[in-house]
Design a protein around this motif. Structure first.
Motif, PDB file in Angstrom:
ATOM      1  N   ARG A   1      31.526 116.081  30.713  1.00 12.04           N
ATOM      2  CA  ARG A   1      32.994 116.015  31.536  1.00 12.04           C
ATOM      3  C   ARG A   1      33.042 117.457  32.283  1.00 12.04           C
ATOM      4  NH1 ARG A   1      38.557 117.022  28.561  1.00 12.04           N
ATOM      5  NH2 ARG A   1      38.832 117.371  30.810  1.00 12.04           N
ATOM      6  N   HIS A   2      34.012 117.457  32.996  1.00 15.57           N
ATOM      7  CA  HIS A   2      34.324 118.630  33.922  1.00 15.57           C
ATOM      8  C   HIS A   2      35.338 119.449  33.098  1.00 15.57           C
ATOM      9  CE1 HIS A   2      36.471 120.753  37.054  1.00 15.57           C
ATOM     10  NE2 HIS A   2      35.289 121.399  37.507  1.00 15.57           N
TER      11      HIS A   2
ATOM     12  N   SER B   1      38.038 115.865  37.640  1.00 11.61           N
ATOM     13  CA  SER B   1      37.798 114.633  36.701  1.00 11.61           C
ATOM     14  C   SER B   1      38.181 115.146  35.183  1.00 11.61           C
ATOM     15  CB  SER B   1      36.936 113.761  37.032  1.00 11.61           C
ATOM     16  OG  SER B   1      36.865 112.834  36.054  1.00 11.61           O
ATOM     17  N   ASP B   2      38.813 114.305  34.408  1.00 10.02           N
ATOM     18  CA  ASP B   2      38.970 114.522  32.943  1.00 10.02           C
ATOM     19  C   ASP B   2      38.115 113.357  32.246  1.00 10.02           C
ATOM     20  OD1 ASP B   2      40.777 112.472  33.382  1.00 10.02           O
ATOM     21  OD2 ASP B   2      42.507 113.372  32.491  1.00 10.02           O
ATOM     22  N   GLU B   3      37.331 112.591  33.058  1.00  9.56           N
ATOM     23  CA  GLU B   3      36.656 111.356  32.421  1.00  9.56           C
ATOM     24  C   GLU B   3      35.585 112.061  31.566  1.00  9.56           C
ATOM     25  OE1 GLU B   3      34.237 107.571  33.630  1.00  9.56           O
ATOM     26  OE2 GLU B   3      35.022 108.869  35.324  1.00  9.56           O
TER      27      GLU B   3
ATOM     28  N   VAL C   1      29.546 114.691  37.481  1.00  7.32           N
ATOM     29  CA  VAL C   1      30.928 114.449  37.093  1.00  7.32           C
ATOM     30  C   VAL C   1      31.792 114.990  38.109  1.00  7.32           C
ATOM     31  CG1 VAL C   1      32.850 114.514  35.320  1.00  7.32           C
ATOM     32  CG2 VAL C   1      30.352 114.239  34.852  1.00  7.32           C
TER      33      VAL C   1
END
Length: 697
Positions: A236-237, A211-213, A207
Motif C-alpha cells: 500500500r501507499h 491511494s489507500d488500497e 500502487v
C-alpha cells in the motif's frame, strides 16, 4: 516606575511561568554546596517547599536506584567539560511513593577566573505521561514484532522520491540476501522475480500515489542459490505531506502453504489409493468435454471388477489395496492420449475417451480385459486372478446429460455381468437390460428430490429380547420409506441400492439421522429407547461424519448411550480402515455398534477380531431357512456360540414364524427382529404408544 514594574514582573511573571509550565528549577552553589529547589519542583513531587532541605544531594536521595549512576555520570561529564549541558532522564520518588519520570537539563552558569565551576542551574520537567505513552507504544511494537516473527513476515519500504528501498532482516532472509544494512541496491528486487510472474508482480507493486488500497499478490522468486520459492506480498501507499510518500509492503514465504493447497486441491479431485480421478472430478471432466463439443463421440466406460470381494476375503484388505493400485496402472497403460480414468468407489472404475467410436472402443475394452486378467496382483494374492465387466456408452452431442451417460455405461456393465462376466457390452436403448441403469439413475434422482421436498417417511421396527416384553430393551431400528409423487410408499430395497450406486447414500444417511433425532430424539430418550441407524459405505468414508454426528447429538440433546449404529459387512469391505476408525470413535463416545448381515462374507470372523463392536446381527438369509436347513441351523448356532463367548450380544432378523423363534431361544440368541414380532411402522406411532402406556402406568 517602569523599572519597579519590571522587577515585580520579573519575579512574579517567571514564578507564574514556571508554575504554568510545570518546570522545577534547581540552583546549586558549588562553593557552599547549597542547592535551591523551586516551589514548582517541590510540588511536582507532592511536597511544599518548606518540607524539603536545601541539600545538594536531595535530588539524588529521591532518585530511583536504577537511575542514580546514569544521572551522576551525566553531571560529572558536564563538569569535566565533556558535554555542553546536562541532559538525562530519571525517576524521582513522589511523596505518596510512586515514581515521577523527569527530564533534567541544565549546566554551569558561573565560573571563577580560572574557569572553575561555581554555580549550576537546571530545570526538571515531568515527562511521566510521555514515558507511559512510550511504554504503551513499545508494548504495541513488541506485540507487532512478535506477530511478525510468528508469522514469518518481512517488512520493506520504498522511498518514492529518493528511489531507495529498505528491507528488514526477515525480508532479506526470505530472498536469501546476506547483508548487515537495511538498504538494498536500486532495482534489486526485480532480479529475483520468476520470468513467468514478473509482469504481474511488477504491476501489483505499482500502487498509485495517494491511494489507500491494499494490494495482495503472490509470485515466485528465484533465490541466488537457484531455489524457487513462492511469496505473498501486501502493498500500500503511505502518504507524506512533504514528499511523494513511500510504498510499504510485507513479504511472506508461502511455499509450504502453496504446496499444501496444491495437495489439498489434488486430494479433493483424486482417489487417495489409486491416484485416479474421483467421481466428482470425473463428472466435472465429462461435463466439460461434452460442453466443449469438439471431440465427439466421447466413449464412456463403466468398469466393475469381478471376484474382487473374494480376493479381499481370501487375502485381506491390504492385498486388495495392492490389487486395486496395480489394476489401475494397467487400465491407464491401455488408454490413448487424452483419456481420463476415475475410481468411482470400491472396485468400480470409469473412463472417458474422446474421439472414440464403436470399433476403437471395443478394441480398448478388449485390451483392458486382457490386462486385468494378466495383472500381477502381488505376492499375497496367491494364484488368484481378477476379471472385469465393462459397459460402454457414447456421447454424440451436448444434449446427453452426465448422469445419463454414466447410467447408460453402468447399464451396459450390468448387461455384461448378466451374460457371463469377463466381457464388455455396448449400451443399447432397445436392449432387454437397457432400462436397469437408467431407472436406477432416475430413482437416485428422485431420492434427492425427496430429500428436498420432504417425501421421505421415517419408520421403525422393534428389536425384542427373547422372553421379555419389548419395553425391557426398547430398541428400534430406524428405517426409511420413499413417498413417490403419486403417494405410493417405495420400500428401501428399490431406492437404497440406487442411492448407493449414484453417491446419494451419504446425504440420505445424514437426513435420516438428523431428522429422527430432531423429531423423536427427546421422546425416545424419555422412554429409554435406543435408536439404531444403518450406515452406508459412503457415509463411513466421510471424514466429517463424526463432526456432523456430534453436532446433531449436541443440538438435540441426545445422549450417545441412546444411539446404536449398524454397519453392514458390505460397507466394511468397501473401506475397511474407515469402518475400523468409525467403530473406535463410536466406542469412545459410548455409542453402541452392531455388525449387520453377519456371516454373509468369508471374512466375517476377521471383523470380530478387528472391530470392538457391541453386537452382531446374523444375516437373515440363514435365519429364515434354519427350520428346514441343517446347514443354516449350524451356521446360526456357530455364530451365536462364538459371539456370546466373546461377550457380544446376538440379534437374529427375519423372524417370521414361532418355530424359528423357539429354535433361536434354545440356541441362546439374545435379541430377535422380524414380522412375527413387529412389522415396520412410522416411528411416531411407536413413540405415541409408549407415551400413552407411560401415562396409564
Amino acid at each position: 516606575m517602569p523599572q519597579k514594574a519590571s522587577n515585580v514582573r520579573d519575579e512574579a511573571f517567571w514564578e507564574l511561568a514556571l508554575d504554568r509550565a510545570q518546570l522545577g528549577v534547581w540552583d546549586w552553589n558549588l562553593e557552599t554546596d547549597e542547592c535551591f529547589y523551586s516551589p514548582t519542583w517541590a510540588r511536582m513531587l507532592g511536597y511544599e517547599q518548606s518540607e524539603l532541605p536545601a541539600a545538594s544531594d536531595l535530588w539524588l536521595r529521591l532518585t530511583h536506584p536504577d537511575d542514580q549512576e546514569r544521572a551522576v555520570a551525566s553531571g560529572d561529564k558536564h563538569l569535566a567539560g565533556l558535554t555542553e549541558i546536562i541532559d538525562t532522564e530519571l525517576r524521582l520518588r513522589h511523596r505518596d511513593g510512586h515514581w515521577v519520570w523527569v527530564l533534567d537539563r541544565g549546566g554551569v552558569v558561573e565560573r571563577d577566573e580560572n574557569g572553575k565551576p561555581l554555580r549550576m542551574v537546571g530545570v526538571q520537567t515531568d515527562i511521566s505521561r510521555q514515558k507511559a505513552a512510550e511504554q504503551a507504544l513499545e508494548q504495541v511494537n513488541a506485540r507487532f514484532r512478535l506477530a511478525l516473527a510468528a508469522s514469518g513476515t518481512g517488512i520493506w519500504h520504498h522511498d518514492i522520491d529518493k528511489k531507495r528501498s529498505y528491507w528488514d532482516a526477515r525480508t532479506r532472509q526470505i530472498f536469501g540476501v546476506e547483508s548487515d544494512g537495511d538498504e538494498v541496491p536500486k532495482d534489486f528486487w526485480y532480479c529475483f522475480l520468476h520470468p513467468e510472474d514478473r509482469e504481474a508482480a511488477e504491476q501489483a507493486h505499482q500502487v498509485p500515489v495517494g491511494s489507500d488500497e491494499v494490494v495482495s499478490c503472490r509470485y515466485r522468486i528465484i533465490r541466488g542459490d537457484g531455489e524457487i520459492r513462492h511469496v505473498e506480498s501486501l502493498i500500500r501507499h503511505v502518504s507524506d505531506p512533504q514528499s511523494s510518500g513511500i510504498t510499504l509492503g510485507t513479504v511472506r514465504d508461502v511455499t509450504d502453504e502453496q504446496k499444501r493447497e496444491q495437495e489439498l486441491a489434488y486430494a479433493a479431485r483424486h482417489d487417495p489409493l489409486t491416484g485416479l480421478l474421483n467421481r466428482a472430478a470425473f463428472e466435472e471432466v465429462l461435463a466439460q468435454m461434452r460442453d466443449e463439443g469438439d471431440r465427439f463421440p466421447l466413449a464412456v466406460f463403466y468398469i466393475d471388477l469381478d471376484y474382487f470381494k473374494a480376493l479381499n476375503d481370501f487375502a485381506g484388505h491390504a492385498a486388495g489395496d495392492v490389487a486395486l493400485k496395480r489394476i489401475s496402472a494397467e487400465i491407464c497403460a491401455a488408454l490413448p492420449t487424452g483419456a481420463h480414468a476415475a475410481r468411482l468407489g470400491g472396485d468400480e472404475f470409469a473412463l472417458i475417451i474422446p474421439d472414440c467410436d464403436v470399433g476403437p472402443a471395443e478394441k480398448i475394452a478388449a485390451d483392458i480385459l486382457g490386462s486385468i486378467r494378466d495383472a500381477d496382483l502381488g505376492s499375497n494374492s496367491g494364484s488368484r486372478r481378477l476379471a472385469a465387466s465393462i459397459g460402454i456408452s457414447f456421447v454424440a452431442d451436448g444434449d446427453v446429460s452426465v448422469s445419463d451417460a454414466l447410467a447408460s455405461a453402468d447399464d451396459a456393465c450390468y448387461a455384461a455381468k448378466a451374460t457371463g462376466r469377463n466381457r464388455h457390452a455396448l449400451f443399447s436403448a432397445q436392449g432387454s437390460a437397457s432400462t436397469v441403469g437408467l431407472n436406477a439413475a432416475r430413482m437416485a434422482s428422485d431420492t434427492m428430490d425427496a430429500l428436498e421436498s420432504d417425501r421421505l417417511a421415517l419408520y421403525g421396527q422393534k428389536i425384542h429380547r427373547i422372553g421379555h416384553p419389548w419395553e425391557g430393551c426398547g430398541q428400534v431400528e430406524v428405517l426409511v420409506r420413499l413417498i413417490a409423487k403419486d403417494g405410493r410408499l417405495i420400500p428401501p430395497g428399490e431406492f437404497i441400492p440406487a442411492a448407493e450406486r449414484f453417491g446419494v447414500a451419504a446425504k440420505l444417511d445424514r437426513w435420516i439421522f438428523r431428522t429422527t433425532l430432531e423429531r423423536f430424539g427427546a421422546a425416545a430418550a424419555a422412554h429409554g429407547m435406543t435408536l439404531a441407524f444403518n450406515l452406508s459405505a459412503q457415509t463411513l468414508s466421510d471424514p466429517l461424519l463424526w463432526e456432523f454426528v456430534d453436532s446433531v447429538m449436541g443440538e438435540t440433546g441426545t445422549s450417545p448411550c441412546n444411539i446404536m449404529f449398524e454397519i453392514t459387512e458390505t460397507a466394511a469391505v468397501v473401506n475397511f480402515e474407515a469402518a475400523e476408525q468409525f467403530i473406535l470413535n463410536a466406542r469412545e463416545r459410548k455409542c453402541r455398534v452392531s455388525l449387520d448381515d453377519f456371516g454373509a462374507g468369508m471374512s466375517s470372523f476377521e471383523y470380530l477380531r478387528r472391530f470392538p463392536i457391541d453386537a452382531i446381527k446374523i444375516n437373515g438369509s440363514f435365519v429364515e431357512r434354519m427350520t428346514a436347513s441343517r446347514y443354516d441351523r449350524e451356521i446360526v448356532s456357530a455364530i451365536t456360540g462364538i459371539a456370546r463367548s466373546l461377550g457380544y450380544a446376538v440379534v437374529a432378523e427375519k423372524i417370521e414364524n414361532q418355530e424359528t423363534l423357539d429354535m433361536l431361544a434354545e440356541m441362546g440368541v439374545d435379541f430377535v427382529q422380524g414380522f412375527l414380532l413387529h412389522k415396520p411402522e412410522p416411528i411416531g406411532d411407536i413413540i405415541d404408544r409408549c407415551s400413552r402406556r407411560a401415562k396409564t402406568a
